[in-house]
Design a protein around this motif. Sequence first.
Motif, PDB file in Angstrom:
ATOM      1  N   ALA A  11       0.834  -1.202   0.000  1.00 39.35           N
ATOM      2  CA  ALA A  11       0.000   0.000   0.000  1.00 39.35           C
ATOM      3  C   ALA A  11       0.872   1.256   0.000  1.00 39.35           C
ATOM      4  O   ALA A  11       0.609   2.212  -0.745  1.00 39.35           O
ATOM      5  CB  ALA A  11      -0.933  -0.011   1.199  1.00 39.35           C
ATOM      6  N   LYS A  12       1.907   1.279   0.849  1.00 36.84           N
ATOM      7  CA  LYS A  12       2.796   2.442   0.886  1.00 36.84           C
ATOM      8  C   LYS A  12       3.548   2.592  -0.430  1.00 36.84           C
ATOM      9  O   LYS A  12       3.792   3.720  -0.885  1.00 36.84           O
ATOM     10  CB  LYS A  12       3.780   2.305   2.055  1.00 36.84           C
ATOM     11  CG  LYS A  12       3.138   2.513   3.417  1.00 36.84           C
ATOM     12  CD  LYS A  12       4.160   2.587   4.535  1.00 36.84           C
ATOM     13  CE  LYS A  12       4.787   1.247   4.797  1.00 36.84           C
ATOM     14  NZ  LYS A  12       5.708   1.283   5.963  1.00 36.84           N
ATOM     15  N   ARG A  13       3.889   1.464  -1.046  1.00 41.75           N
ATOM     16  CA  ARG A  13       4.595   1.529  -2.328  1.00 41.75           C
ATOM     17  C   ARG A  13       3.711   2.118  -3.409  1.00 41.75           C
ATOM     18  O   ARG A  13       4.169   2.920  -4.238  1.00 41.75           O
ATOM     19  CB  ARG A  13       5.040   0.109  -2.723  1.00 41.75           C
ATOM     20  CG  ARG A  13       5.653   0.006  -4.115  1.00 41.75           C
ATOM     21  CD  ARG A  13       6.982   0.760  -4.180  1.00 41.75           C
ATOM     22  NE  ARG A  13       7.498   0.773  -5.541  1.00 41.75           N
ATOM     23  CZ  ARG A  13       7.134   1.618  -6.487  1.00 41.75           C
ATOM     24  NH1 ARG A  13       6.240   2.569  -6.208  1.00 41.75           N
ATOM     25  NH2 ARG A  13       7.662   1.558  -7.697  1.00 41.75           N
ATOM     26  N   TYR A  14       2.433   1.789  -3.400  1.00 39.72           N
ATOM     27  CA  TYR A  14       1.513   2.287  -4.417  1.00 39.72           C
ATOM     28  C   TYR A  14       1.140   3.757  -4.190  1.00 39.72           C
ATOM     29  O   TYR A  14       0.679   4.430  -5.119  1.00 39.72           O
ATOM     30  CB  TYR A  14       0.238   1.445  -4.433  1.00 39.72           C
ATOM     31  CG  TYR A  14       0.414   0.093  -5.109  1.00 39.72           C
ATOM     32  CD1 TYR A  14       1.619  -0.248  -5.719  1.00 39.72           C
ATOM     33  CD2 TYR A  14      -0.628  -0.825  -5.146  1.00 39.72           C
ATOM     34  CE1 TYR A  14       1.790  -1.487  -6.320  1.00 39.72           C
ATOM     35  CE2 TYR A  14      -0.473  -2.064  -5.758  1.00 39.72           C
ATOM     36  CZ  TYR A  14       0.744  -2.386  -6.338  1.00 39.72           C
ATOM     37  OH  TYR A  14       0.906  -3.603  -6.949  1.00 39.72           O
ATOM     38  N   LEU A  15       1.345   4.247  -2.969  1.00 36.48           N
ATOM     39  CA  LEU A  15       1.078   5.659  -2.699  1.00 36.48           C
ATOM     40  C   LEU A  15       2.151   6.564  -3.288  1.00 36.48           C
ATOM     41  O   LEU A  15       1.924   7.750  -3.519  1.00 36.48           O
ATOM     42  CB  LEU A  15       0.974   5.909  -1.188  1.00 36.48           C
ATOM     43  CG  LEU A  15      -0.361   5.553  -0.526  1.00 36.48           C
ATOM     44  CD1 LEU A  15      -0.240   5.634   0.987  1.00 36.48           C
ATOM     45  CD2 LEU A  15      -1.478   6.473  -1.022  1.00 36.48           C
ATOM     46  N   LEU A  16       3.352   6.024  -3.535  1.00 40.65           N
ATOM     47  CA  LEU A  16       4.459   6.791  -4.085  1.00 40.65           C
ATOM     48  C   LEU A  16       4.585   6.494  -5.568  1.00 40.65           C
ATOM     49  O   LEU A  16       4.314   5.374  -6.012  1.00 40.65           O
ATOM     50  CB  LEU A  16       5.760   6.456  -3.364  1.00 40.65           C
ATOM     51  CG  LEU A  16       5.771   6.759  -1.846  1.00 40.65           C
ATOM     52  CD1 LEU A  16       7.053   6.235  -1.218  1.00 40.65           C
ATOM     53  CD2 LEU A  16       5.615   8.244  -1.606  1.00 40.65           C
ATOM     54  N   PRO A  17       5.014   7.470  -6.380  1.00 44.38           N
ATOM     55  CA  PRO A  17       5.089   7.242  -7.825  1.00 44.38           C
ATOM     56  C   PRO A  17       6.235   6.311  -8.196  1.00 44.38           C
ATOM     57  O   PRO A  17       7.357   6.425  -7.684  1.00 44.38           O
ATOM     58  CB  PRO A  17       5.319   8.656  -8.375  1.00 44.38           C
ATOM     59  CG  PRO A  17       6.003   9.386  -7.266  1.00 44.38           C
ATOM     60  CD  PRO A  17       5.438   8.817  -6.001  1.00 44.38           C
ATOM     61  N   GLY A  18       5.946   5.373  -9.078  1.00 44.05           N
ATOM     62  CA  GLY A  18       6.986   4.503  -9.619  1.00 44.05           C
ATOM     63  C   GLY A  18       7.426   5.011 -10.981  1.00 44.05           C
ATOM     64  O   GLY A  18       7.008   6.076 -11.449  1.00 44.05           O
ATOM     65  N   LYS A  19       8.262   4.233 -11.633  1.00 42.65           N
ATOM     66  CA  LYS A  19       8.769   4.624 -12.942  1.00 42.65           C
ATOM     67  C   LYS A  19       7.629   4.683 -13.956  1.00 42.65           C
ATOM     68  O   LYS A  19       6.864   3.733 -14.086  1.00 42.65           O
ATOM     69  CB  LYS A  19       9.825   3.619 -13.401  1.00 42.65           C
ATOM     70  CG  LYS A  19      10.500   4.017 -14.708  1.00 42.65           C
ATOM     71  CD  LYS A  19      11.586   3.029 -15.079  1.00 42.65           C
ATOM     72  CE  LYS A  19      12.265   3.429 -16.394  1.00 42.65           C
ATOM     73  NZ  LYS A  19      13.329   2.471 -16.773  1.00 42.65           N
TER      74      LYS A  19
END
Length: 416
Positions: A11-19
């Motif tokens: 969930a925290k990973r999806y809250l931040l923008p990825g490549k």
Amino acid sequence: MLLSRYEWVIAKRYLLPGKGEGFIFLVASISLVAVMLGVAALIVVMSVMNGFRAELFDKIVGLNGHAVIQGYGGRLPDWRELLDETRETEGVVSASPLIEQPLLTTFNGRVEAVLVRGMLVPDILNNDTLDGKTVAGDLARLEPGAGRVGIGSRLATTLGAQVGSQITVINPQGRTTPFGTVPREISYEVAAIFEVGVYDYDKAFVIMPMEDAQTLLLLGDQIGMIELKTIDPENVGNILEPLLPKVAERGVITDWKSMNASLFETLQVERVVMFVILSIIILVAVFNILSSLIMLVRAKTRDIAILRTMGATRASLTRIFVVVGTSIGSLGIVAGIILGLIAIYFRQNVINFVQMLTGQNLWDPSIRFLTELPARTDPMEVLGIAMLALLFSFLATLYPAYKAASTDPVQVLRYE
């Protein structure tokens, strides 16, 4: 909603923008800002509407009481006996004799319509609405027979009068002569200038000892009305019901709801309408959360399929995306509450700044009754706004979460 450790990490990973997800992050950021502005606007407007009602109630009721017993023809004879009976009525906090009459006043050739208000000196000095509102002079100088009065600040400005000035109050119903009725004119020294903050009062009120008002209006020992205050303004009708038979032959009882019904009903209607309109703004804002989550699900379809093959359940994926969406909404709600409270605190500074930039008077007391923009924040109302926005945010996550949980890993990974 309880999440396992790996669910929190995802969930925290999806809250931040990825490549390659900058656009999705931009939409999510816009969603957060939109929720923030909607919540802040709703808090500010509701607080201002509450402030309007509270200020008007405090000042109007503070000067006019919760109810008045008004004599027929504007005169109440044998009022002392009725005053004692009123004070003995259960639920009545105070009862005061009062004279109120629209007249004219003149000073240096200027003539203005005024509302002469005669009160007992102790009632003038102990009135909560007048307490601390004197801008010049001293109301304690008002004494029966001394020929002194207190006037509103805007009336003083209009007349050009100040403390020590001699104004003349004109009573058209004067003495009768062979040539007709000669108006009664009496000069009074301005002993105090007050500003209660309600435009209509500050531009018209002339307050004097009741004995002087009786002399001016040729009332003898009569008064015009008895002003009442009760323990519960909202229940004033039931409290004063036992007085109705005693008053029936001499006058009528009018409570604050009847005297100001149109004003307070208008404020209540505006309050409800503004709440509905601004709630729609929050609803529109959470649609941005829906859009960003749909784009996120589409961008993470391969990741979701891999998680499913590694044992992630549908319920787990549902929880992850619900948390992502509600987190965006929650951050917007917290920021909106902070922004709203800051805007309320500096509300008058903001109005003054905008007036300075535009050169326009945005707050005309003659139209808006009060001299300053009022506000009164209700913590329970703020909590209700926050819960409403959080509910909208939660509902906006359900469809994207369902689509993520419905991902078929076989179909997605068939050609990988």
